[in-house]
Design an enzyme around this catalytic site. Structure first.
Site, mmCIF file in Angstrom:
data_model
loop_
_atom_site.group_PDB
_atom_site.id
_atom_site.type_symbol
_atom_site.label_atom_id
_atom_site.label_comp_id
_atom_site.label_asym_id
_atom_site.label_seq_id
_atom_site.Cartn_x
_atom_site.Cartn_y
_atom_site.Cartn_z
ATOM 1 N N THR A 95 -78.133 16.702 -17.185
ATOM 2 C CA THR A 95 -77.469 17.867 -17.784
ATOM 3 C C THR A 95 -77.554 17.741 -19.297
ATOM 4 O O THR A 95 -77.255 16.689 -19.854
ATOM 5 C CB THR A 95 -76.001 17.953 -17.315
ATOM 6 O OG1 THR A 95 -75.986 18.134 -15.897
ATOM 7 C CG2 THR A 95 -75.279 19.117 -17.978
ATOM 8 N N ILE A 131 -77.314 12.259 -19.258
ATOM 9 C CA ILE A 131 -77.033 13.240 -20.306
ATOM 10 C C ILE A 131 -78.308 13.440 -21.114
ATOM 11 O O ILE A 131 -78.843 12.493 -21.695
ATOM 12 C CB ILE A 131 -75.882 12.768 -21.212
ATOM 13 C CG1 ILE A 131 -74.582 12.634 -20.410
ATOM 14 C CG2 ILE A 131 -75.713 13.725 -22.394
ATOM 15 C CD1 ILE A 131 -74.045 13.932 -19.823
ATOM 16 N N LYS A 132 -78.793 14.680 -21.134
ATOM 17 C CA LYS A 132 -80.035 14.989 -21.855
ATOM 18 C C LYS A 132 -79.737 15.312 -23.312
ATOM 19 O O LYS A 132 -78.869 16.130 -23.611
ATOM 20 C CB LYS A 132 -80.749 16.193 -21.211
ATOM 21 C CG LYS A 132 -81.651 15.826 -20.064
ATOM 22 C CD LYS A 132 -82.312 17.054 -19.475
ATOM 23 C CE LYS A 132 -83.620 17.368 -20.129
ATOM 24 N NZ LYS A 132 -84.324 18.472 -19.452
ATOM 25 N N ILE A 133 -80.503 14.663 -24.171
ATOM 26 C CA ILE A 133 -80.325 14.810 -25.617
ATOM 27 C C ILE A 133 -81.706 14.919 -26.254
ATOM 28 O O ILE A 133 -82.625 14.186 -25.869
ATOM 29 C CB ILE A 133 -79.582 13.576 -26.191
ATOM 30 C CG1 ILE A 133 -78.188 13.421 -25.554
ATOM 31 C CG2 ILE A 133 -79.482 13.645 -27.710
ATOM 32 C CD1 ILE A 133 -77.511 12.092 -25.857
#
Length: 317
Positions: A95, A131-133
């Protein structure tokens, strides 16, 4: 008869690059990845209407401030879609943090903690979430902090060896080097318009990154992303993971041509080099015009889709 998709699963973890529940059910990937663009397109599907309604109700109950309500609703919607996907995939959901925070380390850390808390409240443990960054220097620093807190990260929009190296040195769990968007840039900025899969600049980039990580014994997972054709995927067979859109999963499932493993490191692991400094990172990354343009372009596009998602949510408040 073994399909190419089955053969690929024997050498690479197959991930679905979609927010479409029906597609995920059909192709049974290990993991799934989402981004603001995929959340936006998934939100237009009728089966997602209850998830949107629930996100808005949650936001209204949490705050009376309209601006905060919108932020809370979009975060909750991304998590709601993730929760539906986690009912199907045995592994992880990725996400994404709001792309507009890509140059703000502290805001990225805070958003990631909030997304994780929403998953935790729904009974999902950290080991099922990435967690997509975006792979900016600031994003990589945020991931370094989060990894130490037990929050695993997926560093996306990765186009340069400098980005890949900085991610590994920060102890990031997983990177998503892009393939197709690199090809797009070379087609648009050179006279050559067609590339054989083995000569595809995106394929070459991911292959180099994969070999670099294995050569120096980095544990960061390499997950090739952003594919334009099946040839790019088959040339990267053996990569740790590949995240693939449903249309290309379909092509792989319908093809029974033998699949040969292309990526496999057999050399000796060497001592790791000294970590890049911030100035070295920027010098090396900015020496590659493709990487500079595609990183900025990717962040802009995700931000535009985030704003479209906000507009759609506002109309339903």
């Amino acid at each position: 008869m073994t399909t190419q998709l089955d053969a690929l699963r024997n050498m690479t973890v197959v991930v679905a690059d979609t927010g479409d529940i029906d597609a995920i059910k059909k192709y049974q990937p290990q993991d799934a990845t989402t981004n603001p663009s995929l959340i936006l397109s998934a939100s237009s599907l009728p089966q997602y209407a209850p998830l949107i309604d629930e996100a808005i109700a949650y936001a209204k109950a949490k705050s009376a401030d309209k601006t905060q309500q919108l932020i809370d609703a979009e975060d909750k919607l991304a998590v709601n879609i993730g929760l539906e996907i986690l009912k199907i995939v045995p592994g992880r959901i990725s996400t994404e943090v709001d792309a507009r925070l890509s140059y703000d380390t502290q805001a990225t850390v805070e958003k990631a903690r909030k997304l994780i808390a929403l998953y935790n409240e729904a009974g999902i443990s950290n080991d099922r979430i990435l967690i997509k960054i975006a792979s900016t220097w600031q994003g990589i620093r945020a991931a370094e902090i989060l990894e130490k807190e037990g929050i695993n990260c997926n560093l996306t929009l990765l186009f340069s060896e400098a980005q890949a190296r900085a991610c590994a040195e920060a102890g990031v769990y997983l990177i998503s080097p892009f393939v197709g968007r690199i090809l797009d840039w070379y087609k648009a900025n050179s006279d050559k318009k067609e590339y054989a899969p083995a000569e595809d600049p995106g394929v070459i980039s991911v292959t180099k990154i994969y070999n670099y990580y294995k050569q120096y014994g980095y544990n960061t997972v390499v997950m090739g992303a952003s594919f334009r054709n099946v040839g790019e995927i088959t040339e990267l067979a053996g990569c740790d993971r590949l995240t693939i859109a449903p249309a290309l999963l379909k092509e792989l499932q319908e093809n029974s041509t033998a699949l040969v493993r292309k990526l496999e490191f057999k050399g000796e692991v060497q001592a790791k080099p000294q970590p890049l400094t911030e100035s070295q990172f920027y010098w090396q990354h900015n020496s590659d015009p493709m990487a500079v343009e595609k990183l900025a372009d990717g962040i802009r596009k995700f931000a535009i889709d985030q704003e479209k998602l906000e507009k759609m949510l506002l109309e339903k408040f």
